[in-house]
Design a protein around this motif. Structure first.
Motif, PDB file in Angstrom:
ATOM      1  N   PHE A   1       0.976  -1.324   0.001  1.00 45.43           N
ATOM      2  CA  PHE A   1      -0.024   0.022  -0.204  1.00 45.43           C
ATOM      3  C   PHE A   1       0.771   1.212  -0.009  1.00 45.43           C
ATOM      4  CE2 PHE A   1      -4.074  -1.809   1.917  1.00 45.43           C
ATOM      5  CZ  PHE A   1      -4.212  -2.809   1.082  1.00 45.43           C
ATOM      6  N   LEU A   2       2.078   1.111   0.788  1.00 45.18           N
ATOM      7  CA  LEU A   2       2.816   2.293   0.848  1.00 45.18           C
ATOM      8  C   LEU A   2       3.622   2.503  -0.082  1.00 45.18           C
ATOM      9  CD1 LEU A   2       4.423   1.693   4.550  1.00 45.18           C
ATOM     10  CD2 LEU A   2       2.461   3.288   3.899  1.00 45.18           C
ATOM     11  N   SER A   3       4.129   1.531  -1.163  1.00 42.75           N
ATOM     12  CA  SER A   3       4.634   1.738  -2.194  1.00 42.75           C
ATOM     13  C   SER A   3       3.848   1.936  -3.486  1.00 42.75           C
ATOM     14  CB  SER A   3       5.599   0.563  -2.611  1.00 42.75           C
ATOM     15  OG  SER A   3       4.675  -0.638  -2.828  1.00 42.75           O
ATOM     16  N   ALA A   4       2.679   1.818  -3.282  1.00 40.40           N
ATOM     17  CA  ALA A   4       1.928   2.014  -4.649  1.00 40.40           C
ATOM     18  C   ALA A   4       1.772   3.762  -5.132  1.00 40.40           C
ATOM     19  CB  ALA A   4       0.166   1.657  -4.432  1.00 40.40           C
ATOM     20  N   ARG A   5       2.078   3.625  -6.570  1.00 41.99           N
ATOM     21  CA  ARG A   5       1.923   4.901  -7.152  1.00 41.99           C
ATOM     22  C   ARG A   5       0.547   5.377  -7.471  1.00 41.99           C
ATOM     23  NH1 ARG A   5       6.141   7.663  -6.640  1.00 41.99           N
ATOM     24  NH2 ARG A   5       6.002   8.939  -8.455  1.00 41.99           N
ATOM     25  N   PRO A   6       0.257   6.811  -7.541  1.00 47.43           N
ATOM     26  CA  PRO A   6      -0.954   7.179  -7.820  1.00 47.43           C
ATOM     27  C   PRO A   6      -1.373   6.537  -9.105  1.00 47.43           C
ATOM     28  CG  PRO A   6       0.445   9.093  -6.860  1.00 47.43           C
ATOM     29  CD  PRO A   6       1.241   7.926  -7.052  1.00 47.43           C
ATOM     30  N   VAL A   7      -2.604   6.340  -9.262  1.00 44.43           N
ATOM     31  CA  VAL A   7      -3.029   5.976 -10.653  1.00 44.43           C
ATOM     32  C   VAL A   7      -3.180   7.275 -11.603  1.00 44.43           C
ATOM     33  CG1 VAL A   7      -4.560   4.039  -9.653  1.00 44.43           C
ATOM     34  CG2 VAL A   7      -5.621   6.483  -9.996  1.00 44.43           C
ATOM     35  N   ASP A   8      -3.072   6.615 -12.953  1.00 43.79           N
ATOM     36  CA  ASP A   8      -3.379   7.901 -13.991  1.00 43.79           C
ATOM     37  C   ASP A   8      -4.690   7.775 -14.099  1.00 43.79           C
ATOM     38  OD1 ASP A   8      -3.190   9.439 -16.065  1.00 43.79           O
ATOM     39  OD2 ASP A   8      -1.908   8.345 -17.426  1.00 43.79           O
ATOM     40  N   TYR A   9      -5.426   8.786 -13.475  1.00 47.94           N
ATOM     41  CA  TYR A   9      -6.929   8.984 -13.511  1.00 47.94           C
ATOM     42  C   TYR A   9      -7.488   9.182 -14.630  1.00 47.94           C
ATOM     43  CZ  TYR A   9      -5.993  13.796 -12.628  1.00 47.94           C
ATOM     44  OH  TYR A   9      -5.815  15.059 -12.875  1.00 47.94           O
TER      45      TYR A   9
ATOM     46  N   ALA B   1     -19.760   6.785  -2.393  1.00 47.79           N
ATOM     47  CA  ALA B   1     -18.996   6.491  -3.577  1.00 47.79           C
ATOM     48  C   ALA B   1     -18.103   7.793  -4.135  1.00 47.79           C
ATOM     49  CB  ALA B   1     -19.338   5.531  -4.676  1.00 47.79           C
ATOM     50  N   TYR B   2     -16.924   7.913  -4.436  1.00 50.11           N
ATOM     51  CA  TYR B   2     -16.158   8.915  -4.881  1.00 50.11           C
ATOM     52  C   TYR B   2     -15.207   8.564  -5.934  1.00 50.11           C
ATOM     53  CZ  TYR B   2     -18.021  11.522  -0.938  1.00 50.11           C
ATOM     54  OH  TYR B   2     -18.541  12.094   0.265  1.00 50.11           O
ATOM     55  N   PRO B   3     -15.281   9.343  -7.139  1.00 49.69           N
ATOM     56  CA  PRO B   3     -14.182   9.087  -8.337  1.00 49.69           C
ATOM     57  C   PRO B   3     -12.814   9.571  -8.180  1.00 49.69           C
ATOM     58  CG  PRO B   3     -15.686  11.052  -8.839  1.00 49.69           C
ATOM     59  CD  PRO B   3     -16.174  10.356  -7.614  1.00 49.69           C
ATOM     60  N   ILE B   4     -11.997   8.772  -8.225  1.00 51.24           N
ATOM     61  CA  ILE B   4     -10.459   9.381  -8.208  1.00 51.24           C
ATOM     62  C   ILE B   4     -10.391  10.322  -9.065  1.00 51.24           C
ATOM     63  CG2 ILE B   4      -8.173   8.594  -8.256  1.00 51.24           C
ATOM     64  CD1 ILE B   4      -8.806   5.772  -7.741  1.00 51.24           C
ATOM     65  N   SER B   5      -9.889  11.305  -8.774  1.00 55.96           N
ATOM     66  CA  SER B   5      -9.584  12.749  -9.771  1.00 55.96           C
ATOM     67  C   SER B   5      -8.156  13.314  -9.382  1.00 55.96           C
ATOM     68  CB  SER B   5     -10.635  13.527  -9.456  1.00 55.96           C
ATOM     69  OG  SER B   5     -10.757  14.129  -8.231  1.00 55.96           O
ATOM     70  N   GLY B   6      -7.931  14.420 -10.038  1.00 56.20           N
ATOM     71  CA  GLY B   6      -6.755  15.010  -9.986  1.00 56.20           C
ATOM     72  C   GLY B   6      -6.614  15.547  -8.439  1.00 56.20           C
TER      73      GLY B   6
ATOM     74  N   GLN C   1      -6.439  11.699  -5.116  1.00 57.38           N
ATOM     75  CA  GLN C   1      -5.563  10.854  -5.703  1.00 57.38           C
ATOM     76  C   GLN C   1      -4.924   9.940  -4.455  1.00 57.38           C
ATOM     77  OE1 GLN C   1      -2.672  13.134  -8.662  1.00 57.38           O
ATOM     78  NE2 GLN C   1      -3.124  10.986  -9.771  1.00 57.38           N
ATOM     79  N   ARG C   2      -4.788  10.714  -3.386  1.00 51.07           N
ATOM     80  CA  ARG C   2      -4.265   9.994  -2.115  1.00 51.07           C
ATOM     81  C   ARG C   2      -5.626   9.972  -1.095  1.00 51.07           C
ATOM     82  NH1 ARG C   2       0.998   8.894  -1.938  1.00 51.07           N
ATOM     83  NH2 ARG C   2       2.020   9.475  -3.755  1.00 51.07           N
TER      84      ARG C   2
ATOM     85  N   GLY D   1       3.366  11.668   6.513  1.00 55.25           N
ATOM     86  CA  GLY D   1       2.992  11.653   5.171  1.00 55.25           C
ATOM     87  C   GLY D   1       3.001  10.352   4.437  1.00 55.25           C
ATOM     88  N   ARG D   2       4.006   9.414   4.826  1.00 53.74           N
ATOM     89  CA  ARG D   2       3.898   8.041   4.462  1.00 53.74           C
ATOM     90  C   ARG D   2       2.928   7.266   4.564  1.00 53.74           C
ATOM     91  NH1 ARG D   2       9.027   5.736   7.527  1.00 53.74           N
ATOM     92  NH2 ARG D   2       7.666   6.614   9.229  1.00 53.74           N
ATOM     93  N   GLN D   3       1.937   7.817   5.323  1.00 55.14           N
ATOM     94  CA  GLN D   3       0.775   7.063   5.523  1.00 55.14           C
ATOM     95  C   GLN D   3      -0.372   7.539   4.857  1.00 55.14           C
ATOM     96  OE1 GLN D   3       0.788   4.216   7.459  1.00 55.14           O
ATOM     97  NE2 GLN D   3       2.820   4.566   8.297  1.00 55.14           N
ATOM     98  N   ASP D   4      -0.171   8.591   4.063  1.00 54.34           N
ATOM     99  CA  ASP D   4      -1.042   9.252   3.007  1.00 54.34           C
ATOM    100  C   ASP D   4      -1.067   8.499   1.682  1.00 54.34           C
ATOM    101  OD1 ASP D   4      -2.959  10.743   1.896  1.00 54.34           O
ATOM    102  OD2 ASP D   4      -1.825  12.678   1.675  1.00 54.34           O
ATOM    103  N   ILE D   5      -1.607   7.199   1.590  1.00 52.46           N
ATOM    104  CA  ILE D   5      -1.314   6.285   0.566  1.00 52.46           C
ATOM    105  C   ILE D   5      -2.212   6.601  -0.698  1.00 52.46           C
ATOM    106  CG2 ILE D   5      -0.387   4.271   2.051  1.00 52.46           C
ATOM    107  CD1 ILE D   5      -3.492   3.412   1.583  1.00 52.46           C
ATOM    108  N   ALA D   6      -1.521   6.314  -1.909  1.00 51.91           N
ATOM    109  CA  ALA D   6      -2.405   6.592  -3.194  1.00 51.91           C
ATOM    110  C   ALA D   6      -3.449   5.641  -3.144  1.00 51.91           C
ATOM    111  CB  ALA D   6      -1.302   6.200  -4.054  1.00 51.91           C
ATOM    112  N   LEU D   7      -4.563   6.198  -3.832  1.00 52.62           N
ATOM    113  CA  LEU D   7      -5.904   5.482  -3.793  1.00 52.62           C
ATOM    114  C   LEU D   7      -5.944   4.632  -4.831  1.00 52.62           C
ATOM    115  CD1 LEU D   7      -8.499   8.307  -2.687  1.00 52.62           C
ATOM    116  CD2 LEU D   7      -7.700   6.207  -1.416  1.00 52.62           C
TER     117      LEU D   7
END
Length: 378
Positions: free
Chosen positions: A84-92, A193-198, A201-202, A242-248
């Protein structure tokens, strides 16, 4: 006359003897209590009994040390899994299965392949990407849309459309980001439910939208479930680290709930019962402070014990019990750095003189009863 006087004197002697027998009986009863170890009421084992259990191999009694205190601070530290911590933000911007796109085609000077409306426009409406990530259009066939941006999907449509229609054009717009949704539940003001957007992302972006209950952020926990795995972190820790603010990720389920972690305090403490853990760095000293410290009239400051709820065992058989000696200033300071966790228990043993005082109380009560009986018999 002399007989009367002698008779009264004899009665007084008999009464005194009777009183002496009562007092003697009381003393004998008290001695029996001492000799037989009659089991005066107490809340648990004494220090000597704990040490005996250690020598007999029933428990492993360990004196608290700085090394053990440091180990307690990291052994059960909360956090999200490493993936979870290493995941990069998705290209929404890129389409995913479950997304819908609105497709419109304009045909000019062509073969009128499509039933054109006003201005030669053919509206195909919303087209949803299935699990395969593809869409299908009449005469144009099937398109692999997942992983493409709407602009790239338009280019793919135009390549096929140019072979059928001259002077054509197409428009592709995302209409519903159904494949990039995350769901929020729990103690929040705006679940849903919420869409991932700009701007989302986190995890912090989602938390800003759903409005968690901020009355006691130290006691709120954020649990994230993803792909069969889950992790939990205190809300305050996400703000602090800030490390716990993971990418969704699409499909994430975020649950905000109250922290129910407790430690139990028993024995000769100021109060007995459960104490809520209001911080991740809650210590032995914090728990005793919440329980109003040691009971001055009962407690043995050399016998403060910590029993770990995690079930620390020696060889899988003997439970480990950590001992603090509060007659030593360094041990009190150490208790402030020795962390407790959910399910742990603190036990404060009675002092040896407590049992003596209880015995004397019983003895005094017995003497009082004997003296009252002697007075009544006069």
């Amino acid at each position: 006359m002399r007989a009367i006087v002698n008779g009264g004197f004899c009665r007084q002697v008999l009464l005194r003897r009777r009183r002496c027998r009562l007092i003697g009986f009381s003393v004998a009863a008290a001695l029996c209590l001492v000799l037989s170890g009659c089991g005066l009421p107490r809340s648990g084992p004494m220090l000597g009994e704990m040490q005996d259990a250690d020598q007999q191999g029933a428990v492993d009694l360990v004196d608290a040390t700085p090394a053990l205190a440091r180990a307690s601070q990291v052994s059960r530290k909360a956090g999200f899994p490493a993936e979870f911590l290493s995941a990069r933000p998705v290209d929404y911007d890129r389409l995913k299965p479950g997304d819908s796109v609105h497709i419109v085609i304009w045909e000019h000077d062509g073969l009128e392949v499509f039933p054109a409306g006003q201005n030669g426009m053919t509206d195909f409406g919303d087209q949803m990407l299935g699990y395969s990530g593809r869409i299908s259009l009449p005469y144009l066939g099937s398109f692999r849309a997942a992983g493409l941006t709407p602009a790239q999907l338009r280019d793919a449509i135009m390549k096929r459309l140019d072979k059928l229609v001259l002077g054509s054009d197409a428009s592709v717009q995302r209409s519903n980001p159904g494949g990039q949704m995350v769901v929020a539940q729990g103690d929040v003001g705006k679940p849903g439910a919420y869409p991932i957007s700009g701007s989302m992302q986190r995890l912090s972006g989602l938390l800003g939208l759903i409005a968690p209950n901020q009355t006691a952020p130290q006691q709120l926990v954020v649990t994230l479930r993803r792909g069969g795995r889950s992790g939990s972190v205190r809300l305050s820790e996400i703000y602090r680290d800030g490390r716990q603010d993971i990418a969704l990720r699409p499909g994430d389920l975020v649950i905000v709930h109250d922290m129910l972690n407790r430690v139990t305090v028993l024995g000769a403490a100021g109060l007995q019962g459960t104490v809520p853990l209001t911080r991740p760095d809650f210590s032995v000293l914090d728990a005793l402070g919440k329980a109003h410290g040691l009971n001055d009239l009962l407690a043995n400051p050399q016998a403060v014990f910590l029993l770990k709820g995690s079930g620390d065992m020696v060889g899988g058989k003997r439970p480990v019990i950590y001992r603090f000696d509060f007659t030593k200033p360094q041990q009190i300071a150490l208790a402030g750095h020795f962390m407790v966790h959910d399910g742990d228990a603190l036990y404060v043993s009675d002092a040896p003189f407590t049992q003596v005082r209880k015995l004397l109380s019983v003895f005094s009560g017995t003497l009082g009863t004997a003296q009252s009986a002697a007075t009544l018999s006069q």
